[in-house]
Write an enzyme that holds these catalytic residues in place. Structure first.
Site, PDB file in Angstrom:
ATOM      1  N   LYS A  14       0.840  -1.183   0.000  1.00  0.00           N
ATOM      2  CA  LYS A  14       0.000   0.000   0.000  1.00  0.00           C
ATOM      3  C   LYS A  14       0.885   1.246   0.000  1.00  0.00           C
ATOM      4  O   LYS A  14       1.640   1.491   0.946  1.00  0.00           O
ATOM      5  CB  LYS A  14      -0.940  -0.011   1.212  1.00  0.00           C
ATOM      6  CG  LYS A  14      -1.970  -1.125   1.143  1.00  0.00           C
ATOM      7  CD  LYS A  14      -2.809  -1.036  -0.135  1.00  0.00           C
ATOM      8  CE  LYS A  14      -3.827  -2.141  -0.239  1.00  0.00           C
ATOM      9  NZ  LYS A  14      -4.597  -2.070  -1.502  1.00  0.00           N
ATOM     10  N   ASP A  65      -7.499  -0.873 -11.485  1.00  0.00           N
ATOM     11  CA  ASP A  65      -8.486  -1.425 -10.572  1.00  0.00           C
ATOM     12  C   ASP A  65      -9.715  -0.534 -10.505  1.00  0.00           C
ATOM     13  O   ASP A  65     -10.695  -0.727 -11.225  1.00  0.00           O
ATOM     14  CB  ASP A  65      -7.851  -1.598  -9.188  1.00  0.00           C
ATOM     15  CG  ASP A  65      -8.786  -2.209  -8.154  1.00  0.00           C
ATOM     16  OD1 ASP A  65      -9.965  -2.431  -8.459  1.00  0.00           O
ATOM     17  OD2 ASP A  65      -8.342  -2.455  -7.024  1.00  0.00           O
ATOM     18  N   LYS A  82     -12.542  -7.352  -9.053  1.00  0.00           N
ATOM     19  CA  LYS A  82     -13.283  -7.570  -7.813  1.00  0.00           C
ATOM     20  C   LYS A  82     -14.711  -8.003  -8.171  1.00  0.00           C
ATOM     21  O   LYS A  82     -15.424  -7.298  -8.886  1.00  0.00           O
ATOM     22  CB  LYS A  82     -13.300  -6.301  -6.968  1.00  0.00           C
ATOM     23  CG  LYS A  82     -11.923  -5.907  -6.433  1.00  0.00           C
ATOM     24  CD  LYS A  82     -12.008  -4.600  -5.659  1.00  0.00           C
ATOM     25  CE  LYS A  82     -10.718  -4.344  -4.888  1.00  0.00           C
ATOM     26  NZ  LYS A  82      -9.568  -4.137  -5.771  1.00  0.00           N
TER      27      LYS A  82
END
Length: 368
Positions: free
Chosen positions: A165, A242, A266
């Site tokens: 991250k 993403d 996702k």
């Protein structure tokens, strides 16, 4: 077969490593997850789950999923749950958008379809081509040394893929990434994920600083596709997109602009397994790779991810996350498990899970 009753449950998922920190000062330690049980007039049941990563990651939040389900569930009794087209038509007629909430219903219907046919969900999604899948662990934003130590601890557990991250100061992020890479080996892979955290100038700086590093991919540097494409022009690092890949037109535009080599897919982002399969197959035709996961979730989300990954060609699969590994709570004694950095795919019809309703308590509401 017809839907007779829908039960909606809520429970909390606790991140087992303390605080999950990512760009923008966002930190989560507990998230509300929502579980759907669909019961049929033949006595069968299917289970699904949705769990947004807080209210500031995507246009979704935990309580919003429950409100959306309260709006759309009355349209479902009487519909054949094995007819996914009819199920989605019914949901769309009751509520526009809110795919993340519809995802729980979609997965529950796939679970029912599997139990009705005696097949596992991976087979229904096109074929079970893998029995186990390679996992990654997210590395919360921290000091370079703390992130390195976290990575090495997970590596001892068998993990070889790490999602760092980043998305803060670009020079600090470059130090974080370099410190981790220097501690790893040739078999390891690092994905520096900014979660839209950089402005364009900072993203370009970070990309140039990281460019010499080996075994590094860059994920979602900025909040718009236009900015991500500009960053891609300034680096040779492979790009994973993403948050900005919201539908087929955005995917095709990003591909046309040479904006990425892979996407993070996702399931709830595309309304569940049905929509995710369409994206997966198109991405494969375009020659790109995918990470398979969801925004967050427990045993049911992980089972859906596992079956989806098991039906994905190995050459297309970049990595996978079993998010129930990251949580304290479990609602299925036979939940998907990982060993040595590899996720095992549940056997049995449908999702292959036996959910214990007692662990969920009373439903938040039921519709029949």
């Amino acid at each position: 077969m017809k839907i007779d009753r829908i039960d909606v449950y809520g429970y909390d998922l606790t991140y087992r490593y303390g605080g999950y920190a990512f760009s923008g000062g966002r930190v989560v330690d507990t998230l509300p997850s929502t579980v759907v049980r669909i019961c049929t007039d033949e006595g069968a049941e299917g289970w699904g789950e949705t769990c947004p990563l807080g209210p500031t990651y995507l246009p979704a939040h935990g309580l919003g999923a429950r409100a959306a389900l309260q709006q759309l569930c009355p349209a479902l009794p009487g519909v054949d749950p094995t007819n996914l087209t009819r199920v989605h038509d019914a949901m769309d007629s009751a509520l526009k958008g809110h795919g993340y909430a519809k995802s729980a219903v979609d997965v529950a219907c796939w679970d029912l379809l599997g139990k009705h046919t005696g097949l596992d969900v991976a087979t229904l999604l096109g074929g079970r081509v893998q029995e186990s899948v390679p996992l990654y662990k997210a590395v919360p934003m921290d000091t370079p040394e703390a992130m390195r130590d976290y990575v090495l601890a997970r590596r001892e557990e068998g993990i070889h893929r790490f999602q760092l991250k980043v998305g803060g100061d670009p020079y600090d992020d470059a130090r974080r990434t370099r410190t981790v890479v220097d501690a790893l080996c040739d078999e390891d892979l690092v994905i520096a994920d900014a979660n839209c955290g950089w402005r364009l100038q900072d993203a370009v700086i970070a990309a140039r600083l990281m460019d010499p590093l080996e075994r590094v991919l860059l994920e979602q540097p900025c909040s718009t596709l236009e900015e991500c494409i500009q960053v891609r022009k300034h680096t040779s690092l492979p790009m994973v997109l993403d948050e900005v890949i919201t539908d087929v037109p955005m995917l095709l535009r990003a591909h046309r602009e040479n904006g990425m080599e892979a996407i993070n897919l996702k399931l709830s982002r595309f309304g569940g397994l049905s929509g995710a399969k369409r994206i997966r197959d198109l991405v494969d035709a375009l020659g790109l790779r995918i990470t398979v996961e969801d925004t967050w979730g427990g045993d049911l989300v992980t089972a859906a991810v596992a079956h989806f990954a098991a039906s994905t060609k190995p050459r297309q699969l970049l990595t996978v996350s079993y998010m129930n590994d990251w949580n304290v709570e479990h609602i299925a004694p036979d939940h998907p498990r990982s060993t040595g950095g590899v996720g095992q795919v549940p056997a049995g019809a449908g999702l292959g899970l036996n959910v214990d309703p007692q662990l969920l308590g009373k439903p938040l509401f039921s519709v029949s």
